[in-house]
Design an enzyme around this catalytic site. Sequence first.
Site, PDB file in Angstrom:
ATOM      1  N   TYR A 111      -9.815   5.771   6.621  1.00  0.00           N
ATOM      2  CA  TYR A 111     -10.152   6.256   8.126  1.00  0.00           C
ATOM      3  C   TYR A 111     -11.137   7.092   8.068  1.00  0.00           C
ATOM      4  O   TYR A 111     -10.782   8.562   7.642  1.00  0.00           O
ATOM      5  CB  TYR A 111      -8.864   6.583   8.857  1.00  0.00           C
ATOM      6  N   LYS A 117      -0.384  -0.192  15.144  1.00  0.00           N
ATOM      7  CA  LYS A 117       0.923  -0.485  15.740  1.00  0.00           C
ATOM      8  C   LYS A 117       1.092  -1.743  16.545  1.00  0.00           C
ATOM      9  O   LYS A 117       2.235  -1.847  17.015  1.00  0.00           O
ATOM     10  CB  LYS A 117       1.091   0.892  16.611  1.00  0.00           C
ATOM     11  N   HIS A 142       0.934  -1.196   0.139  1.00  0.00           N
ATOM     12  CA  HIS A 142       0.059  -0.172  -0.095  1.00  0.00           C
ATOM     13  C   HIS A 142       0.788   1.334   0.102  1.00  0.00           C
ATOM     14  O   HIS A 142       1.769   1.611   1.011  1.00  0.00           O
ATOM     15  CB  HIS A 142      -0.999   0.119   1.030  1.00  0.00           C
ATOM     16  N   PRO A 183      -6.321   0.402  17.882  1.00  0.00           N
ATOM     17  CA  PRO A 183      -5.819  -0.006  16.454  1.00  0.00           C
ATOM     18  C   PRO A 183      -5.821   0.905  15.446  1.00  0.00           C
ATOM     19  O   PRO A 183      -5.390   0.758  14.533  1.00  0.00           O
ATOM     20  CB  PRO A 183      -6.939  -1.004  16.316  1.00  0.00           C
ATOM     21  N   TYR A 229       3.366   6.227  10.368  1.00  0.00           N
ATOM     22  CA  TYR A 229       2.422   5.290   9.878  1.00  0.00           C
ATOM     23  C   TYR A 229       3.217   3.985   9.278  1.00  0.00           C
ATOM     24  O   TYR A 229       2.977   2.795   9.571  1.00  0.00           O
ATOM     25  CB  TYR A 229       1.606   5.690   8.899  1.00  0.00           C
TER      26      TYR A 229
END
Length: 393
Positions: free
Chosen positions: A204, A300, A76, A296, A388
């Site tokens: 998100y 991580k 990704h 979540p 990230y």
Amino acid sequence: MDTHKKTQVVIVGGGVAGLMLSQLLHVEGISCVILERQTRAYTEGRIRAGVLEFGTVNLMRKIGVSERMDRLGLLHEGFALMDDGEKVRIALHDLVETDVMVYGQTEITIDLMDACVARGTPIVFEVKDVVLHDFESSAPYVTYIKDGSQHRLDCDFIAGCDGAHGVCRATLPDAAKYAVEKVYPFGWLGILSDVPPMDHELIYSNHERGFALASQRSSTRSRYYIQCDVTEKIENWSDDRIWDELEVRLGDTTDHRITRGPSLEKSIAPLKSFVCEKMQHGRLFIAGDAAHIVPPTGAKGLNLAASDVSYLADALIAHYKLGEEAGLKGYTDRALSRIWKAERFSWSMTQLTHRFPQMTAFDRKMQKAELSYIRNSAAAQTSIAENYIGLPY
């Protein structure tokens, strides 16, 4: 009682942390035994995380357990933050020249378990009444019950990779005094289904009805989450009710179409940030969920477990190969430095993407202002991207 078995490292817990540590040690010729309270089928079937940092991917390659991951995992290059339909894409590859990989924790567990079996790493399943002894001395040992008989394992070190409710953290002297915790006033309701993802990247979403996440485990298996009250009961949520809510919160449009299907798994998990800042005592060390929990939102949990066991493996290898003790003595400080940075990122992502109870108009304006800043700032996007994809270790 069997008193004749000995190994260099006893690993309590056969999840990803314990399995990965065992293979990091195995490739260096350090012997270990894994004790796991569940069956192999149960351990391999647990539905957990799916986004791997580049460091976790590299660890899997380092220990030679990456063939399926490299073949089936999805790279990704970015992900999206969305607020009431307004979207900002965080272009990971463009910003930091690194990607994340989507590959389910279930699959990682299977790969690591197969490697343990192929390489002859002993795993004892369905153990009960694990007790840690004399870890303040140079000769610790572990006792446990298997098939009704008591067994003893003598060792040099004990690695506690047995999760938040395991025996190892509970055995650490005064561990409760070192606990730092934040409990969030909501949970995540998740659904797993064999349907194509709504988008090729994660989304998100902050919506007036609450947070939602469009995620995936493969090109044909989707994982979705919605924010819910911690008192909710999963039996009150039919598949159709969940899909209806997801379509509202994620915006079911021609560009992003949700495909419905029967659930393979549904669950509700509370959100919590937790760190035990005491990660070692004598010859007992803890890692992974035994030492910390993250929301979540930042993906991580599994990745922090990987960095923990990487640090611990480095320290044990230096001890056995070079006679050095600095790594063992400094394990907690080294691990905590990265843990707290990951906790900060997970907390900040949760603050940005969720609607909190009793949220004021000012609080909501701050969320909007933060997203506006991110949208117009390459520096802000780079900071998010660095965190990230995972800080180096």
